[in-house]
Design an enzyme around this catalytic site. Structure first.
Site, PDB file in Angstrom:
ATOM      1  N   LYS A  55      19.273   1.867 -19.835  1.00 41.77           N
ATOM      2  CA  LYS A  55      18.999   3.313 -19.915  1.00 41.77           C
ATOM      3  C   LYS A  55      20.258   4.093 -19.567  1.00 41.77           C
ATOM      4  O   LYS A  55      21.011   3.690 -18.661  1.00 41.77           O
ATOM      5  CB  LYS A  55      17.853   3.653 -18.949  1.00 41.77           C
ATOM      6  N   SER A 130      10.401   9.044 -19.437  1.00 37.39           N
ATOM      7  CA  SER A 130      11.706   9.343 -19.990  1.00 37.39           C
ATOM      8  C   SER A 130      12.442   8.109 -20.528  1.00 37.39           C
ATOM      9  O   SER A 130      13.391   8.271 -21.280  1.00 37.39           O
ATOM     10  CB  SER A 130      12.562  10.026 -18.927  1.00 37.39           C
ATOM     11  N   SER A 154       8.064   7.029 -15.749  1.00 33.37           N
ATOM     12  CA  SER A 154       9.005   6.888 -16.872  1.00 33.37           C
ATOM     13  C   SER A 154       9.285   5.483 -17.366  1.00 33.37           C
ATOM     14  O   SER A 154       9.926   5.322 -18.388  1.00 33.37           O
ATOM     15  CB  SER A 154      10.340   7.547 -16.516  1.00 33.37           C
TER      16      SER A 154
END
Ligand code: GLN
Length: 449
Positions: A55, A130, A154
């Site tokens: 990420k 997210s 997330s």
């Protein structure tokens, strides 16, 4: 595997849009270097040669790290996050950096300042957020594993929407050093994979106390994969009535009840319980996480790193313009909310009150865990929604995390595993454990494989 990974990315990523940056030249070079070690005594790492996506809020030395924000559009870190160093030690190979909502604020990836990642199951729908890029890349077969971060859901919510396995570890299980902070008391890095077993291996590789993160816990790291015996006999499961109540779609409820039947057949028992303060979790979370974000994001001042406005009139003007131009709308909304909640006249009424609510929520979990081994419910109230469906009203977007947020407030571990479909879109089952009880969480999740 590295070749296969880039081949798949070339085939599908213009549709899925999971990656922001690829590290192809370097990854191929590393693959070549370790290739000769395969099957010899020199093959040491537990994730030897495995292609992994990271990420874009985890710093990677020399590899662009943007948090999907214009304010870090040109930021190349000078060190690796601890989890990234640990991946290198395990001999995994980083394929590239994955899209996300800007600074991890969002539930759909639509807050990325670059592009919206799509759900591989139906590209008209969101992958969740997210860590949407991390979940979509695994679901689309672009990488075998990925790392995400979870502040209020997330990892688990995008795992649920994309039909993959995502775990938020106990707060403190995994180092946050090098994770760009959103809300430091809630943030945790965790693994997203296709199977529970893979997830256990990846968690094993990234866990452990870290002198660079004083909130990382000095507890032993069990062999997570060893515990995957398939045995859930005698296990006591709690099902909070608040998690199957109003707002949870009917077929989501049915898939949870069907999963409970499977566990019953395997010798576990379940009972309905109550987490009475759940209804206050969303409000408390947005006050606390935004307060922490307002402090954490003060460092993006246009001076130290990232974007700087052109031709400022003076220092204050430089701060104002760099931040106004560099941050997106949702990030600004959170900074304003957090600054307000922490301001001297309102601190007691909002921030302090929210902290008290957090304690009550934590106690709700402790009470249930006195009698039960795990808590089970849905990961999200609905399957993936359409792109654009919730962007106009931030509050309906926030409500999507209603079942994942209490877990972060309590600091306990939670996993999402696939448990069915709703009109062709995957659904996720959430299994929540005691502090540092990841082994039990994995054991229950593994019963479905
Ligand atoms: N969707 C939640 C938020 O926007 C959770 C985000 C996260 O876990 N990073 O705050």
């Amino acid at each position: 595997l590295v070749d296969a990974s880039y081949k798949r990315i070339a085939e599908v990523d213009d549709k899925v849009k999971a990656f922001l940056t690829l590290d192809e030249e370097h990854a191929r070079q590393v693959a070549k270097e370790i290739d000769g070690k395969l099957g010899t005594d020199e093959q040491k790492g537990q994730l030897f040669g495995m292609p992994i996506g990271v990420k874009d809020n985890l710093v990677t030395k020399g590899l662009r790290t943007t948090c999907a924000s214009q304010i870090l559009d040109n930021f190349d870190p000078i060190y690796d996050a601890t989890v990234v160093s640990k991946l290198k030690e395990a001999e995994a190979i980083t394929i590239g950096k994955l899209n996300m909502d800007e600074f991890a604020m969002g539930s759909s990836n639509e807050n990325s300042s670059y592009r919206a990642t799509r759900n591989p199951w139906n590209i008209e729908t969101v992958p969740g957020g997210s860590s949407g890029g991390s979940a979509a890349a695994v679901a689309a077969g672009e990488v075998l594993f990925s790392l995400g971060s979870d502040t209020g859901g997330s990892i688990r919510q995008p795992a649920s929407f994309c039909g993959v396995v995502g775990l938020k570890p106990t707060y403190g299980r995994v180092s946050r050093f090098g994770l760009v902070a959103f809300a430091s008391s809630l943030d945790q890095v965790g693994p997203i994979t296709r199977t529970v077993e893979d997830n256990a291996y990846l968690l094993q590789a990234i866990s452990g106390v870290d002198p660079m993160d004083s909130t990382s816990a000095n507890v032993s790291v069990p062999n997570f994969a060893e515990g995957l015996t398939g045995d859930v006999k005698g296990l006591k499961i709690a099902v909070p009535k608040e998690y199957l109540g109003e707002g949870v779609q009917e077929d989501v409820k049915q898939s949870v009840l069907a999963s409970l039947k499977v566990l019953e057949k395997l010798g576990a028992t379940w009972e309905e319980v109550s987490l009475p303060h759940s209804k206050y979790a969303l409000a408390a979370y947005y006050l606390l996480s935004s307060s922490e974000a307002s402090a954490n994001l003060a460092r993006f001042d246009g001076v130290r790193y990232g974007y700087r406005t052109e031709n400022p009139e003076n220092l204050i003007d430089l701060y104002k313009k760099s931040r106004s131009e560099g941050f997106g709308d949702e990030v600004k909304r959170r900074i304003m909310l957090g600054t307000f909640a922490l301001s001297s006249g309102y601190y007691d009424a909002y921030y302090k009150k929210a902290q008290k609510v957090r304690t009550l929520i934590k106690q709700d979990f402790e009470n249930v865990f006195e009698k039960y081994d795990v808590i089970i419910g849905p990961t999200t109230p609905t399957p993936a929604f359409k792109i654009g469906e919730k962007t106009k009203d931030p509050l309906t977007m926030y409500a999507n995390d209603i079942l994942t947020i209490p877990v972060n407030l309590a600091g306990v571990p939670g996993i999402s595993v696939p448990c069915g479909f709703s009109e062709g879109l995957p659904l996720g089952l959430q299994i929540i454990g005691k502090h540092f009880g990841e082994s039990t969480v994995y054991r229950v999740a593994h019963a479905f494989e």
